[in-house]
Design a protein around this motif. Structure first.
Motif, short mmCIF file in Angstrom:
data_model
loop_
_atom_site.label_atom_id
_atom_site.label_comp_id
_atom_site.label_asym_id
_atom_site.label_seq_id
_atom_site.Cartn_x
_atom_site.Cartn_y
_atom_site.Cartn_z
N ASN A 1 0.85 -1.19 0.00
CA ASN A 1 0.00 0.00 0.00
C ASN A 1 0.89 1.25 0.00
O ASN A 1 1.57 1.52 0.99
N ALA B 1 2.49 4.99 0.31
CA ALA B 1 2.25 6.06 1.27
C ALA B 1 3.24 7.20 1.10
O ALA B 1 3.41 8.01 1.99
N SER C 1 -2.83 6.74 -1.91
CA SER C 1 -2.83 5.50 -1.15
C SER C 1 -4.01 4.66 -1.61
O SER C 1 -4.97 5.18 -2.20
N GLY D 1 -2.64 0.55 6.32
CA GLY D 1 -1.79 1.43 5.53
C GLY D 1 -1.17 2.54 6.36
O GLY D 1 -1.60 2.81 7.48
N GLU E 1 -0.24 6.54 6.91
CA GLU E 1 -0.70 7.89 6.60
C GLU E 1 0.33 8.88 7.12
O GLU E 1 0.91 8.68 8.20
#
Length: 219
Positions: free
Chosen positions: A31, A33, A76, A112, A114
């Motif tokens: 994922n 980022a 994302s 994920g 952030e």
């Protein structure tokens, strides 16, 4: 390519394992980022002359034209929401910086990273100052549906400004604090469909120290 693609993957200089890393992102095994540490302008004509050393029109802080991709921008496979921005301070800021916090939630169906970004702006400045500037950031890992509070501190030196004589000035005023997964500009909002949270705080100066007018301020 920007007009024909829904997303662009920039691998920079990925090294010998770069091919695998790119494949894992494209196939959803990883994922993404990443956030841009630079500003991508629309074209060379948007850049000031190279031999001009003035800051006007340069970087995200003094940019005058909408960029292609803004500083701090990134995509994302997850959607993250923000709520509950607040600022707190006790006594004078000389010993107690402003504490800022915001709640971040992973609204996606997978975990994920952030990158929460906090920006600061002095309003009604007596001379040209940055339209806003990054004052803190924090990367966090959230499971699907998980919510967490992110905290940051704003020191007195981040509220000061440099006047035209090169002196550091500490003056009362109203400041705006922004929090989100991007910078608080119109182009980032257009690209992501999201806006940052914001709140205004008023500060006075006593004995060369900032004093917040209210102890706790919410969005």
């Amino acid at each position: 390519v920007d007009a024909r693609a829904e997303a662009v993957l920039q691998a920079w200089y990925p090294g010998q394992d770069g091919g695998r890393a790119v494949a894992e992102v494209l196939f959803g095994d990883c994922n993404p980022a990443g956030r841009l540490p630079v500003t991508f302008v629309m074209g060379d004509e948007d850049l000031p002359p190279f031999e001009d050393y003035a800051v006007k029109g340069r970087g995200y802080r003094y940019l005058e034209k909408p960029p292609l991709y803004p500083f701090g921008y990134g995509l994302s496979y997850c959607d993250f929401s923000y709520a509950g921005l607040r600022a707190e301070a006790t006594g004078t800021m000389q010993a107690n910086p402003i504490r800022v916090s915001v709640r971040v939630k992973n609204e996606g169906s997978r975990p994920g990273h952030e990158l929460t970004q906090f920006y600061l702006r002095r309003n009604h400045a007596p001379l040209p100052l940055p339209q806003f500037q990054l004052c803190a950031f924090q990367r966090l890992w959230l499971k699907a549906g998980e919510e967490r509070t992110v905290e940051a501190e704003i020191s007195p030196s981040q509220l000061d400004y440099i006047d035209q004589t090169g002196r550091e000035r500490r003056e009362a005023g109203t400041f705006s604090i922004f929090a989100g997964g991007q910078q608080p500009d119109a182009r980032s909002a257009a690209l992501t469909g999201k806006t940052t949270l914001s709140l205004d705080i008023g500060l006075t100066v006593e004995l060369n120290s900032y004093v917040i007018k209210e102890g706790r301020i919410h969005e």
